[in-house]
Design a protein around this motif. Structure first.
Motif, PDB file in Angstrom:
ATOM      1  N   GLU A  89      -2.585  -0.941 -11.794  1.00 22.48           N
ATOM      2  CA  GLU A  89      -1.425  -1.677 -11.295  1.00 22.48           C
ATOM      3  C   GLU A  89      -0.876  -2.694 -12.294  1.00 22.48           C
ATOM      4  O   GLU A  89       0.318  -2.960 -12.320  1.00 22.48           O
ATOM      5  N   GLY A 118      -1.350 -10.362  -7.077  1.00 21.65           N
ATOM      6  CA  GLY A 118      -1.325 -10.619  -5.640  1.00 21.65           C
ATOM      7  C   GLY A 118      -0.804  -9.441  -4.875  1.00 21.65           C
ATOM      8  O   GLY A 118      -0.548  -8.377  -5.429  1.00 21.65           O
ATOM      9  N   GLY A 119      -0.639  -9.651  -3.569  1.00 22.67           N
ATOM     10  CA  GLY A 119      -0.150  -8.573  -2.717  1.00 22.67           C
ATOM     11  C   GLY A 119      -0.230  -8.971  -1.262  1.00 22.67           C
ATOM     12  O   GLY A 119      -0.332 -10.158  -0.943  1.00 22.67           O
ATOM     13  N   GLU A 127      -6.644  -6.225  -9.173  1.00 21.77           N
ATOM     14  CA  GLU A 127      -5.560  -5.988 -10.140  1.00 21.77           C
ATOM     15  C   GLU A 127      -5.928  -6.314 -11.583  1.00 21.77           C
ATOM     16  O   GLU A 127      -5.289  -5.807 -12.499  1.00 21.77           O
ATOM     17  N   GLU A 144      -6.936  -9.466  -4.231  1.00 24.24           N
ATOM     18  CA  GLU A 144      -5.901  -8.841  -5.069  1.00 24.24           C
ATOM     19  C   GLU A 144      -6.111  -9.178  -6.549  1.00 24.24           C
ATOM     20  O   GLU A 144      -5.901  -8.332  -7.426  1.00 24.24           O
ATOM     21  N   LYS A 166       3.535  -5.606 -14.210  1.00 27.36           N
ATOM     22  CA  LYS A 166       3.390  -4.746 -13.024  1.00 27.36           C
ATOM     23  C   LYS A 166       3.771  -3.319 -13.418  1.00 27.36           C
ATOM     24  O   LYS A 166       4.894  -3.069 -13.853  1.00 27.36           O
TER      25      LYS A 166
HETATM   26 NA    NA Z   1      -0.127  -6.140  -5.691  1.00 26.17          NA
END
Ligand code: NA
Ligand code: 6U4
Ligand code: NA
Length: 156
Positions: A100, A36-37, A56, A52, A23
């Motif tokens: 990200e 994810g998120g 990402e 996500e 991350k």
């Molecule tokens: Na995220």
């Protein structure tokens, strides 16, 4: 009243290895994690998870398997994080780095728990063994677990 934020966490799987992402910004920065998120308004949880994953790391999941449900509490924060954990063995496109996340494959026996959220070492074994689970972790700050439980879900 406790507020809940619904989040997703997706792991891309291949025989013997698992895809993690470093991350690069925001919550959990500097840790290897799944993708994810937050689930958006009007979106199902699985649609949010797929979105996500694509945003990402450029991977499209053709299907997702539910593997776990984790509630996180952070001392001093009224918001409970409800994290829906999925994996996929059925996907399109090779992972790519994004703003990200920096994706990297890890052997199932080389998962870098020392550079991950501290809860992960407790529930990863369930996921890697193909067992569904439910868990709870109460954090003080980002590093210390004060309280927790985990249970395997048995198929009906
Ligand atoms: Na995220
Ligand atoms: P924005 O604000 O859009 O950048 P968004 O991408 O929606 O954020 P983000 O990245 O904040 O959400 O989501 C947090 C991610 O971290 C989710 O995939 C869930 C995951 N996560 C949160 N706490 C965790 C923990 N203790 N252990 C873990 N994953 C956690 O393994
Ligand atoms: Na988001």
């Amino acid at each position: 009243m406790a507020m809940k934020k619904v989040l997703t966490l997706v792991f891309v799987r291949e025989p013997g290895r698992i895809l993690l992402g470093m991350k690069k910004r925001g919550f959990g920065q500097g840790r290897w994690n799944g993708f994810g998120g937050k689930v958006e308004k009007g979106e199902s949880i699985t649609d949010g998870a797929k979105r996500e994953l694509l945003e990402e790391c450029g991977v499209t999941a053709k299907s997702l398997n539910e593997v776990g449900l984790i509630n996180f509490e952070f001392v001093g924060d009224p918001v409970i994080l409800e994290v829906h954990v999925f994996d996929t063995w059925d996907y399109m496109n090779s992972p790519v780095e994004t703003e990200e996340m920096r994706p990297q494959w890890y052997g199932e026996k080389e998962v870098p728990f020392g550079e991950m959220w501290p809860d992960d070492e407790y529930w990863f074994p369930h996921m890697l063994n193909g067992k569904k689970f439910e868990a709870y972790y109460k954090f003080e700050g980002m590093d210390k677990i004060l309280d927790s439980w985990i249970k395997e879900k048995t198929e009906q």
